[in-house]
Write a protein that holds these residues in place. Structure first.
Motif, PDB file in Angstrom:
ATOM      1  N   GLY A  40       0.813  -1.214   0.000  1.00 61.83           N
ATOM      2  CA  GLY A  40       0.000   0.000   0.000  1.00 61.83           C
ATOM      3  C   GLY A  40       0.844   1.261   0.000  1.00 61.83           C
ATOM      4  O   GLY A  40       0.530   2.233  -0.696  1.00 61.83           O
ATOM      5  N   LYS A  41       1.917   1.270   0.768  1.00 62.10           N
ATOM      6  CA  LYS A  41       2.818   2.422   0.802  1.00 62.10           C
ATOM      7  C   LYS A  41       3.510   2.619  -0.540  1.00 62.10           C
ATOM      8  O   LYS A  41       3.692   3.749  -0.992  1.00 62.10           O
ATOM      9  CB  LYS A  41       3.873   2.260   1.901  1.00 62.10           C
ATOM     10  N   VAL A  43       2.407   1.624  -3.559  1.00 62.89           N
ATOM     11  CA  VAL A  43       1.415   2.029  -4.551  1.00 62.89           C
ATOM     12  C   VAL A  43       1.038   3.490  -4.377  1.00 62.89           C
ATOM     13  O   VAL A  43       0.869   4.220  -5.355  1.00 62.89           O
ATOM     14  CB  VAL A  43       0.167   1.122  -4.464  1.00 62.89           C
ATOM     15  N   SER A  44       0.934   3.959  -3.146  1.00 65.50           N
ATOM     16  CA  SER A  44       0.561   5.355  -2.905  1.00 65.50           C
ATOM     17  C   SER A  44       1.723   6.313  -3.097  1.00 65.50           C
ATOM     18  O   SER A  44       1.539   7.524  -3.053  1.00 65.50           O
ATOM     19  CB  SER A  44      -0.009   5.514  -1.498  1.00 65.50           C
ATOM     20  N   GLY A  45       2.937   5.797  -3.309  1.00 66.86           N
ATOM     21  CA  GLY A  45       4.090   6.647  -3.549  1.00 66.86           C
ATOM     22  C   GLY A  45       4.782   7.136  -2.293  1.00 66.86           C
ATOM     23  O   GLY A  45       5.660   7.989  -2.361  1.00 66.86           O
ATOM     24  N   GLN A  46       4.435   6.612  -1.147  1.00 69.42           N
ATOM     25  CA  GLN A  46       5.041   7.035   0.106  1.00 69.42           C
ATOM     26  C   GLN A  46       6.315   6.260   0.434  1.00 69.42           C
ATOM     27  O   GLN A  46       7.029   6.628   1.359  1.00 69.42           O
ATOM     28  CB  GLN A  46       4.044   6.872   1.250  1.00 69.42           C
ATOM     29  N   ASP A  48       9.713   4.277  -1.520  1.00 71.41           N
ATOM     30  CA  ASP A  48      10.441   3.979  -2.746  1.00 71.41           C
ATOM     31  C   ASP A  48      11.424   2.846  -2.472  1.00 71.41           C
ATOM     32  O   ASP A  48      12.348   2.988  -1.674  1.00 71.41           O
ATOM     33  CB  ASP A  48      11.183   5.221  -3.235  1.00 71.41           C
TER      34      ASP A  48
END
Length: 61
Positions: A40-41, A43-46, A48
């Protein structure tokens, strides 16, 4: 949804998994929950993961 509510539901679901399936189900549920959290992190871009997967070390062509 506030993080406290998510934490509450996570704890309740882990407790149910422990009662119904035993300790193995509890650990399996916890591991899958951590994997889902990381996905989830990402996918949301939070988060890398390029530096861990070797994507950041590649030189441009």
């Amino acid at each position: 949804m506030p993080p406290t509510t998510v934490g509450l539901f996570t704890g309740l679901l882990l407790g149910i998994a422990w009662v119904v399936g035993g300790f193995d189900a509890f650990v399996g549920t916890a591991v899958l929950g951590v994997v889902g959290f990381i996905v989830g992190k990402v996918v949301s871009g939070q988060l890398d993961l390029a530096q861990y997967l070797g994507g950041a070390s590649r030189a441009p062509r």
